[in-house]
Design a protein around this motif. Sequence first.
Motif, PDB file in Angstrom:
ATOM      1  N   GLY A   1      -9.367  42.686  81.422  1.00  0.00           N
ATOM      2  CA  GLY A   1      -9.141  41.460  82.413  1.00  0.00           C
ATOM      3  C   GLY A   1     -10.258  41.405  83.585  1.00  0.00           C
ATOM      4  O   GLY A   1     -11.001  40.249  83.572  1.00  0.00           O
ATOM      5  N   VAL A   2     -10.861  42.459  83.911  1.00  0.00           N
ATOM      6  CA  VAL A   2     -11.995  42.378  84.661  1.00  0.00           C
ATOM      7  C   VAL A   2     -13.224  41.720  83.866  1.00  0.00           C
ATOM      8  O   VAL A   2     -14.067  41.059  84.500  1.00  0.00           O
ATOM      9  CB  VAL A   2     -12.609  44.041  85.444  1.00  0.00           C
ATOM     10  CG1 VAL A   2     -13.738  43.765  86.192  1.00  0.00           C
ATOM     11  CG2 VAL A   2     -11.417  44.249  86.341  1.00  0.00           C
ATOM     12  N   ALA A   3     -13.455  42.251  82.828  1.00  0.00           N
ATOM     13  CA  ALA A   3     -14.596  41.996  82.091  1.00  0.00           C
ATOM     14  C   ALA A   3     -14.600  40.187  81.725  1.00  0.00           C
ATOM     15  O   ALA A   3     -15.626  39.565  81.940  1.00  0.00           O
ATOM     16  CB  ALA A   3     -14.456  42.584  80.895  1.00  0.00           C
ATOM     17  N   VAL A   4     -13.403  40.021  81.171  1.00  0.00           N
ATOM     18  CA  VAL A   4     -13.303  38.545  80.883  1.00  0.00           C
ATOM     19  C   VAL A   4     -13.187  37.635  81.979  1.00  0.00           C
ATOM     20  O   VAL A   4     -13.973  36.517  82.114  1.00  0.00           O
ATOM     21  CB  VAL A   4     -11.864  38.402  79.783  1.00  0.00           C
ATOM     22  CG1 VAL A   4     -11.692  36.783  79.574  1.00  0.00           C
ATOM     23  CG2 VAL A   4     -12.168  39.084  78.657  1.00  0.00           C
ATOM     24  N   VAL A   5     -12.458  37.849  82.904  1.00  0.00           N
ATOM     25  CA  VAL A   5     -12.327  37.060  84.243  1.00  0.00           C
ATOM     26  C   VAL A   5     -13.519  37.162  84.994  1.00  0.00           C
ATOM     27  O   VAL A   5     -14.130  35.961  85.444  1.00  0.00           O
ATOM     28  CB  VAL A   5     -11.224  37.363  84.880  1.00  0.00           C
ATOM     29  CG1 VAL A   5     -11.055  36.487  86.375  1.00  0.00           C
ATOM     30  CG2 VAL A   5     -10.041  37.136  84.368  1.00  0.00           C
ATOM     31  N   GLY A   6     -14.336  38.238  84.878  1.00  0.00           N
ATOM     32  CA  GLY A   6     -15.631  38.348  85.732  1.00  0.00           C
ATOM     33  C   GLY A   6     -16.810  37.605  84.814  1.00  0.00           C
ATOM     34  O   GLY A   6     -17.538  37.017  85.426  1.00  0.00           O
TER      35      GLY A   6
END
Length: 524
Positions: free
Chosen positions: A411-416
Motif C-alpha cells: 500500500g505504501v509503495a503503490v500509493v506513494g
Amino acid sequence: MDNKGASRGHPRRWAILAVLAVAVFVVSIDATILNVALPTLGRELDAGTSELQWMVDAYSLVLAGLLLMAGSLSDRYGRKKLLVAGLVLFGIASVAAAFSTHSWELIAARAAMGAGASAFMPGTLSILVHVFSEEERAKAIGIWGAVTALGAVTGPLIGGALLEHFWWGSLYLVNVVVVALAVLGAAVLVPESTDPAARPLDALSTVLSVVGIAALVYGVIEQPRYGWSSPKVLAGLVGGVVVMGLFLLRQRTARHPMVDLTVVRDKRFLGSSGTMAVLMFALSGSLFVITQQFQLVLGYSPLLAGAAILPVAVALMICSPLAPVLSKVVGVRAAVVVALLVLAAGYGVFALFTKGHGYAAMVVAMALVGAGMGLAQPLVNDVLMSAGPAEQSGLLSSMNDTVQEMGSALGVAVVGSVLAARYAATYPLTGPAPATHSLDQALRTAKTMPHASAEATVSAAKSAFAHAFTASEAVCAGVAVLGAVLAAVLLPRLVAAPEGAGEPGAGEPGTAPAQSPLARETTA
C-alpha cells in the motif's frame, strides 16, 4: 468443568485477551511510532536518508520474513513458549534500541525487535481460538483486531507526545514496561497449547519461506526509493515470486510440509486473506498520504498530526464490537461487503472534498474509514482462522500476519508511487528543480529563495500535492471497491468454528481435541 462452562470457553479468557491485546498493541505502535522521530534521529545519530529508511524497514522486513516459520514453530513446540520468548527478545532489543549511539546499532536493534515480534504475534491470535467459544470468538477477535489497528493509528501520536517531553530513546523504553506486564500476564494466565498431530519441521520449507517472503517485502519497501524498474526492486520481487513458487512446490512433495495446501486453496482462506490484504493496503497507503497532508499542507506538528488522525481510531473502536452483531443480521459476506463500501466511501470523501472543506471533511472521511475497518477486520480475521483446523491456528495466524505486512508494505509503495507521479506531472516545469520532486523538498527549497519566489513555489507545490492527494485517495477507494467484489465472490455467508476451539485445554499437552475432516485428511 460442566458442559455449560465449557461452552463459554476458558474461565480466564477475558484476562488472557487483555494480555494478548497488550502484546499486539506494542507491536503495532512500533510499526509507525518511529516515523515522527526520523528528523530527531537524523540529527542525534548523524544518519543519512538511507540509514533512516532502514531504521524503519529493518523491523518490517525481519518481522514479515520470519512470521510463517514462527507460526509453524508455535504449533509444534507451544504457542505460549513462543509468545513469552518473543516478548523477552522484543524487550531486550528495545533496550538496545533506546541506548543506541550509532545508526547501525539502532538498525540492528530494530531487526531484533522484528524477530521478537514475529515469534509472539502468531500466538496472540491462535491462542484466542483455543480459549474462546464459538459464540464469543468473533467478539474476541474483533477486540484483538481493533487493538492492532489502534496501535498503528496512534503510534505517531504516542511518538509525538514522548518526543515533546523526553529524549528519543523513550520511544523504546516504554516498550520495556509494556513487555514486562505482558510476560508476567502470559506466564500466569495463558495456557499452553500445541498441535497434537504436529510433524517434524521441514528445513527446506523453512528456508524457502523465510527467503521468499523477505525478498518480496524487500522489493516492495525499496520501491519508493528506487522505483519499480530498479534492478534491486526487480530482483527482490521476481526472486521472491520464484522462491515462493519453489516453496509451494516443496509443500506438494515434502514428507512433512509446513503448509497444508488444502487450506491455501480453500475459498475461505483465499477470500479472507485477499480481503485482509486490501484492508491493510488501503489503510497504510492512505495514512502515508494523510500524515503528509497534516504536516506539510496544514503545518501541524508531529504531535498534532498524530492527534488529528484520532477520528479513525475512535470510529474503529466503536464499530469493531458491532461487527459480530451486523454479521448475525445480514451474514458475514454481506457485512464485509458493506464495510468495504463504507471504507471506499471514506477514501472517496478524502479524494473529492478535502481540498475545499479542510479538516472538517477529513474528520468525516476518517470516521468512515475507521467504521469500515472496524466492521470488516474482525469478521475477516474470524473467517481466516476458520479456514483450517484449530490445531494449526498458529500457522493460520502467521499467514494472516504475513498478509497484513505484505498488504501494508504494498500500500505504501503503490500509493506513494501514485503520489509522486501525480505531483511531478502537475508541478510546473518552470519551478526550481528540487521542488519538482516532492512537497517536502519544495518547502525546504522555498526557505532559501526571495519572498515572492518562495510564495510562488510553495503555492505551486501545494496545488500539485492537492492533485496528487486526490489521485492517491482515489486509488485507495478503488482498491476497497475491488475488495468488496472479492469478498462477495469468495467469503462464506456464515463462519463455521474450527473444531477444537473454545474448549479449555484444547490442544494442551496430554489432550487430543477432536480433529476436523480436514485435519484427519492432512494427518492420514
